[in-house]
Design an enzyme around this catalytic site. Structure first.
Site, mmCIF file in Angstrom:
data_model
loop_
_atom_site.group_PDB
_atom_site.id
_atom_site.type_symbol
_atom_site.label_atom_id
_atom_site.label_comp_id
_atom_site.label_asym_id
_atom_site.label_seq_id
_atom_site.Cartn_x
_atom_site.Cartn_y
_atom_site.Cartn_z
ATOM 1 N N GLY A 1 0.731 -1.273 -0.056
ATOM 2 C CA GLY A 1 -0.128 0.006 0.062
ATOM 3 C C GLY A 1 0.625 1.228 0.019
ATOM 4 N N GLU B 1 4.660 -6.452 1.753
ATOM 5 C CA GLU B 1 4.025 -6.846 0.360
ATOM 6 C C GLU B 1 3.897 -5.552 -0.717
ATOM 7 O OE1 GLU B 1 0.944 -10.383 1.890
ATOM 8 O OE2 GLU B 1 0.240 -8.383 1.429
ATOM 9 N N PRO B 2 4.856 -4.975 -0.808
ATOM 10 C CA PRO B 2 4.823 -3.769 -1.813
ATOM 11 C C PRO B 2 4.551 -4.138 -3.169
ATOM 12 C CG PRO B 2 7.233 -4.153 -1.005
ATOM 13 C CD PRO B 2 6.224 -5.131 -0.355
ATOM 14 N N GLY B 3 3.743 -3.465 -3.807
ATOM 15 C CA GLY B 3 3.480 -3.741 -5.324
ATOM 16 C C GLY B 3 4.171 -2.363 -5.880
ATOM 17 N N ARG B 4 3.068 -1.518 -5.976
ATOM 18 C CA ARG B 4 3.482 -0.231 -6.606
ATOM 19 C C ARG B 4 4.408 0.549 -6.218
ATOM 20 N NH1 ARG B 4 -1.275 2.910 -7.678
ATOM 21 N NH2 ARG B 4 -2.472 1.652 -6.227
ATOM 22 N N CYS C 1 -14.508 2.539 -28.033
ATOM 23 C CA CYS C 1 -15.682 3.112 -28.372
ATOM 24 C C CYS C 1 -16.495 3.207 -26.891
ATOM 25 C CB CYS C 1 -16.589 2.178 -29.284
ATOM 26 S SG CYS C 1 -15.794 1.665 -30.898
HETATM 27 N N1 LLP Z 1 -1.251 -7.096 -0.398
HETATM 28 C C1 LLP Z 1 -2.248 -7.489 -0.601
HETATM 29 C C2 LLP Z 1 -3.233 -8.257 0.036
HETATM 30 C C3 LLP Z 1 -3.053 -6.585 -1.643
HETATM 31 O O1 LLP Z 1 -4.429 -6.586 -1.974
HETATM 32 C C4 LLP Z 1 -2.397 -5.740 -2.386
HETATM 33 C C5 LLP Z 1 -3.146 -4.935 -3.394
HETATM 34 C C6 LLP Z 1 -0.834 -5.379 -2.156
HETATM 35 C C7 LLP Z 1 -0.291 -6.258 -1.261
HETATM 36 C C8 LLP Z 1 -0.132 -4.513 -3.064
HETATM 37 O O2 LLP Z 1 -0.481 -3.233 -2.967
HETATM 38 P P1 LLP Z 1 0.288 -1.944 -3.181
HETATM 39 O O3 LLP Z 1 1.563 -2.004 -2.586
HETATM 40 O O4 LLP Z 1 0.719 -2.118 -4.751
HETATM 41 O O5 LLP Z 1 -0.279 -0.876 -3.026
HETATM 42 N N2 LLP Z 1 -5.374 -1.548 -9.168
HETATM 43 C C9 LLP Z 1 -5.258 -0.373 -8.096
HETATM 44 C C10 LLP Z 1 -4.565 -1.147 -6.741
HETATM 45 C C11 LLP Z 1 -5.100 -2.163 -6.379
HETATM 46 C C12 LLP Z 1 -4.178 -3.023 -5.203
HETATM 47 C C13 LLP Z 1 -4.804 -4.308 -4.898
HETATM 48 N N3 LLP Z 1 -4.138 -4.882 -3.842
HETATM 49 C C14 LLP Z 1 -4.586 0.749 -8.890
HETATM 50 O O6 LLP Z 1 -4.334 0.562 -10.052
HETATM 51 O O7 LLP Z 1 -4.414 1.845 -8.105
#
Ligand code: LLP
Length: 417
Positions: free
Chosen positions: A244, A278-281, A346
């Site tokens: 997050g 658990e970083p993604g973004r 479209c």
């Molecule tokens: N852990 C869990 C359990 C999650 O559900 C998520 C993301 C993450 C980690 C990674 O979150 P991050 O670090 O990337 O914020 N499609 C949306 C974001 C959806 C996130 C879903 N869960 C967007 O484009 O903003």
């Protein structure tokens, strides 16, 4: 700072990713093409890994944000674990050579076959979201003669101050178990023979830019952990703080990682607690640009539309979350203009920017949509039968294709007539 500006820079009026001009990639592989900076992935992982250096810990990259196999490989070589949410993501992680003991598995809807796959793979732990899920894992583990290591995902009812579609730690969200219901679940859990509670998990949302919600969620999860340990569940020693961590898309500040780390250090004094994040973004977001070519400039009654060769089907964030994505000319021209940047789909929701001032652009120019490394290609579709874009990974002054552009044959390959 976590911004595309660190990895995408102008040199003599032309936009580079690291040391490669984007125009060279667009000419070689065509458009639309996703281009990623490998340096960004590694820098951001290292920053988070270092921030937790005072604790035993594991950074698990969130596969869902950008799941290309080459990226997973690069992250696992850097020492990263993986956060997965489906059988498909387990499959990807294993294909990328990730050690199963570094895989954590979340999600509210795990099917029996996904649970079997996770157990057969020997993943580190399940992040569980409900009692029926825990009971299912227990039954399958029993059949397979295994003991499943599980964490319960706590829903701490904390406001994350982010878009309501990506808030996950509030009472009304489907995720996790509320603090009120948790004691009932742990009572049942203690009677189950093939699951072992080894931790707690908390993930309150995405693109969070303030430290306070993280701190509050962490404090609440820690209290629960202490209470469970006091009840004799002394194997409950892993605290998974989720992902997050917010980045800069425009001029706003992203999450201050030093401040976040200081708050974790202050909150968690016990060095027996093993931390997972658990970083993604935070790792993939600033790394990517979606490079596209202007097809037409259309002057309408009250607007000028810049129509490009990609759109909501390849990057849905602007229309789905009203998200700002910066748009830059790959080769700068004199002057600025206010336009809508739109795609070929479209639907009127097919836009990247509305009434946005961008550098002057002409038909045939390349544009880069920045901060598109996370949830860009990962959420792309073939809507209107547009093949999926190519993906290219840059490393210094080198670059390579990590996914080839789909063809029309790919579009119909699985259809049976
Ligand atoms: N852990 C869990 C359990 C999650 O559900 C998520 C993301 C993450 C980690 C990674 O979150 P991050 O670090 O990337 O914020 N499609 C949306 C974001 C959806 C996130 C879903 N869960 C967007 O484009 O903003």
């Amino acid at each position: 700072m976590n911004s595309y500006r660190e990895y995408f820079t102008y040199r003599n009026g032309t936009l580079y990713c690291e040391d490669v001009p984007l125009e060279a990639i667009a000419k070689e592989y065509g458009t639309p093409v996703y281009v990623y900076s490998s340096k960004c992935f590694i820098d951001k992982f290292t920053q988070l890994d270092d921030a937790l250096s005072k604790h035993p810990h594991l950074v698990c990259y969130s596969v869902k944000s950008n799941s290309n196999l080459n990226i997973l490989r690069m992250m696992q070589s850097a020492g990263c674990g993986m956060d997965v949410v489906s059988g498909g993501e387990i499959y990807r992680a294993i294909a990328a050579g990730v050690d199963p003991k570094k895989i954590v598995y979340a999600g509210v809807g795990k099917t029996s076959s996904e649970i079997e796959l996770a157990l057969a793979t020997g993943i580190r732990m399940f992040n569980c979201e409900s009692l029926p899920e825990i009971e299912r894992i227990n039954a399958i583990a029993q059949n397979m003669n295994k003991i499943a290591s599980i964490a319960i995902r706590v829903n701490p009812d904390v406001e994350a101050h982010t878009h309501h579609y990506i808030t996950t730690g509030k009472k009304e969200n489907k995720f996790g178990v509320s603090l009120q219901l948790l004691p009932d679940i742990t009572d049942v859990l203690q009677k189950l023979t093939h699951v072992k509670l080894t931790g707690l998990h908390v993930h309150i949302g995405s693109q969070i830019t303030e430290v306070e919600p993280f701190e509050e969620a962490c404090r609440r999860a820690l209290e629960v952990m202490k209470a469970l340990r006091a009840k004799g569940m002394d194997e409950c020693t892993t605290l998974n703080l989720g992902g997050g961590f917010g980045i800069e898309y425009n001029d706003e500040d992203g999450l201050d990682i030093a401040k976040w780390a200081a708050s974790i250090d202050n909150t968690i004094k016990d060095k027996d607690i093993f931390l997972i994040i658990e970083p993604g973004r935070y790792i993939s977001g600033s790394s990517g640009a979606l490079v596209t070519q202007v097809q037409y400039k259309k002057k309408a009654d009250i607007k000028t539309f810049v129509i490009v060769d990609t759109g909501m089907h390849h990057l849905i964030r602007p229309t789905l979350y009203q998200a700002y994505q910066h748009i830059a000319n790959v080769t700068l021209r004199e002057g600025k203009e206010i336009v809508d940047v739109v795609g070929p789909i479209c639907e009127s929701g097919d836009f990247f920017a509305k009434d946005r001032e961008i550098s002057y652009t002409e038909q045939g120019d390349y544009l880069a949509v920045l901060s598109a490394g996370a949830y860009g290609m990962a959420m792309a579709s073939r809507y209107n039968s547009h093949p999926l874009p190519a993906e290219v990974l840059v490393e210094g002054d080198r670059y390579r294709l990590i996914r080839s552009r789909e063809t029309y044959e790919d579009l119909i390959a699985r259809e049976r007539v």
